[in-house]
Design an enzyme around this catalytic site. Structure first.
Site, PDB file in Angstrom:
ATOM      1  CE  LYS A  31      -3.908   1.936   2.654  1.00 31.58           C
ATOM      2  NZ  LYS A  31      -4.778   1.776   3.835  1.00 31.58           N
ATOM      3  CB  SER A  33      -8.063   3.710   2.937  1.00 34.40           C
ATOM      4  OG  SER A  33      -7.239   3.069   3.890  1.00 34.40           O
ATOM      5  CB  SER A  70      -8.416   0.788   5.747  1.00 33.01           C
ATOM      6  OG  SER A  70      -9.163   1.962   5.643  1.00 33.01           O
TER       7      SER A  70
HETATM    8  N1  GLN Z   1     -13.113   4.237   6.438  1.00 31.15           N
HETATM    9  C1  GLN Z   1     -12.490   4.612   7.659  1.00 31.15           C
HETATM   10  C2  GLN Z   1     -12.106   6.066   7.614  1.00 31.15           C
HETATM   11  O1  GLN Z   1     -12.372   6.663   6.638  1.00 31.15           O
HETATM   12  C3  GLN Z   1     -11.308   3.715   7.929  1.00 31.15           C
HETATM   13  C4  GLN Z   1     -10.022   4.178   7.370  1.00 31.15           C
HETATM   14  C5  GLN Z   1      -8.893   3.254   7.680  1.00 31.15           C
HETATM   15  O2  GLN Z   1      -9.065   2.203   8.290  1.00 31.15           O
HETATM   16  N2  GLN Z   1      -7.710   3.654   7.269  1.00 31.15           N
HETATM   17  O3  GLN Z   1     -11.555   6.601   8.516  1.00 31.15           O
END
Ligand code: GLN
Length: 485
Positions: A76, A151, A175
């Site tokens: 990532k 994400s 995420s």
């Molecule tokens: N969707 C969640 C957010 O927007 C989780 C993001 C994540 O786990 N990096 O914060």
């Protein structure tokens, strides 16, 4: 070859069926053929991959190959990679080439893994749809008009499409697990601190955790063996000794107590998600697990608590991007104020700016007690409730997400977007390990189930999912991709 798991590729390498160079060439050509449609990579490191593969083949010839030697991985794009652009999918870091690698990257590299490239993501890991990247949205390989989740959407889409057998992700509120569910792969968020955060571009430091994403639990275990462990460079990394996560995979699960909170199956949950998850739980029951109905009313508070805390931590973490020390700098600043303002205005996307505003508001004199401190108190209660429940049962189970992958035009407002993390956030607030694995399809789109375990019980989560995957084929289903390869 791309239908093989990491574990099978490992055996093929050991048997001499193919070389690390053959594997790297195969995946690089798949990326070249299919990634233009998916956009799952930000950077493809073909030359470096071929050089690493050659080195891995040479090490094997000398009898120096460890278990991960010559196996491909994609990272990532929030893990710093020495000499390779690392953007966190933001214009702010479009020109950032780190002088060092994240500990997670370094450990896999030292184990002989071959990095294919850096995967796309939501900007600064904020999001659940992978639509906020400066480099464009990632498409779900099962249905290109749907999101892959976020994400870590690039990592998930790339693994699902078999453009890489495995990838790293990060999980602050879901995420790893949410995109794993939406693309039909297996993703593990370990206990907070199990994998070093050194060299990961921070979102919310008290919740960020790296983890493996692959097609099977067995492959996640293989990767965790190299990733887990204390790191002097990260003071929040756990000192508890890491285990051999592959060792216990074959153990039967008889007698294991799985708590099923009613809150994970609200009336509003679509039957398309609820039915495959319930069927998966029944299968685990047939394999000897005991299902225990439980109630966790605290789950109702997770989204607002998380939203307040993540925004507060994110705005502090992102204050370092000021146009002076890192990343984007505006042209011809008039003075220092203008330099800060324009560099940040130009460098950050709208979603990131919203969180910075919210975070600063949470930490302001007027709101600090009312929202930030209150959210910390509620976090403690949620954490206690989950930990107490896990003294009565071994694991907690339910769906990973309330819905299957949504279309690019759905869920545009941040509130409904955050609700897609309802089931995943609890594990982050409590720092507990959790895994998502594929359990079926709804109208051609994958459905994922989630298991949450006690602190440092990664081996148990992996064992249960491995037993499930020995009896099912969902993890072997692969999307049909457009261009021929
Ligand atoms: N969707 C969640 C957010 O927007 C989780 C993001 C994540 O786990 N990096 O914060």
């Amino acid at each position: 070859m791309h239908q093989l798991t990491l574990t099978q590729l490992q055996q093929g390498l050991a048997n001499g069926d193919f070389t690390a160079t053959d594997i790297a060439e195969h995946y690089l050509s798949r990326i070249e053929a299919h990634d233009p449609q998916l956009n799952s990579f930000i950077t493809i490191t073909a030359d470096q991959a071929l050089a690493q593969a050659k080195a891995a083949d040479e090490a094997r010839a000398k009898g120096e190959a460890g278990p991960l030697n010559g196996l491909p991985i994609a990272h990532k794009d929030m893990f710093c990679t020495q000499g390779v652009k690392t953007t966190s999918a933001s214009r702010m870091l479009d020109n950032f080439v780190p002088p060092y690698s994240a500990t997670a990257v370094e450990r896999l590299q030292q184990a002989g893994m071959v990095m294919l490239g850096k995967t796309n993501m939501d900007e600064f890991a904020m999001g659940s749809s992978n639509t906020t990247s400066f480099y464009g949205a990632v498409k779900n390989p099962w249905q290109p008009d749907c999101v892959p989740g976020g994400s870590s959407g690039g990592s998930a889409a790339a693994v699902a499409a078999r453009l890489t057998p495995a990838a790293t992700g990060s999980d602050t509120g879901g995420s790893i697990r949410q995109p794993a569910a939406l693309t039909g792969i297996t993703g593990l968020k370990p206990t907070y601190g199990r994998i070093s955060r050194w060299g990961m571009i921070a979102l919310a430091s008290s919740m960020d955790q790296a983890g493996p994403m692959a097609t099977t639990a067995e492959d996640c275990a293989l990767l965790l063996n190299a990733l887990a462990g204390h790191d002097n460079k990260d003071s929040t990394s756990a000192t508890q000794a890491a285990e051999d996560y592959t060792q216990g995979l074959q153990q039967p699960i008889s007698g294991l107590r799985i708590g099923v909170p009613e809150e994970f199956f609200p009336e509003t949950l679509s039957s398309g998600v609820a039915n495959p998850v319930r069927a998966a739980l029944s299968l685990l029951e047939e394999q000897g697990a005991v299902l225990v109905p439980i109630s966790l009313p605290c789950l109702a508070w997770v989204v607002p608590t998380y939203t307040a805390l993540v925004a507060a931590e994110a705005c502090s973490n992102l204050s370092r991007f000021d146009g002076v020390r890192f990343g984007h700098q505006c042209d011809n600043p008039k003075d220092i104020e203008d330099l800060f303002t324009r560099s940040r205005s130009e460098g950050f996307g709208a979603n990131v700016k919203e969180r910075i505003l919210l975070g600063n508001s949470m930490l302001s004199v007027e709101n600090y007690q009312r929202y930030y401190v209150k959210a910390q108190q509620v976090r403690r209660l949620i954490s206690q409730a989950l930990t107490e429940a896990l003294q009565e049962v071994d694991l907690i189970a339910g769906p990973t997400t309330p819905d299957v992958a949504f279309g690019f035009d759905d869920k545009q407002d941040p509130v409904s977007m955050n609700l897609s993390d309802t089931f995943t956030i609890g594990a982050n607030l409590a720092g507990l390990p959790a895994i998502s694995f594929p359990v079926g399809f709804e109208q051609g789109l994958p459905v994922g189930a989630q298991l949450i375990g006690g602190a440092f019980k990664e081996a148990q989560l992996l064992q249960v999912v491995h037993q499930y995957q020995q009896a099912t084929q969902w993890h072997q289903e692969t999307p049909k991709l457009g261009a021929a390869q």
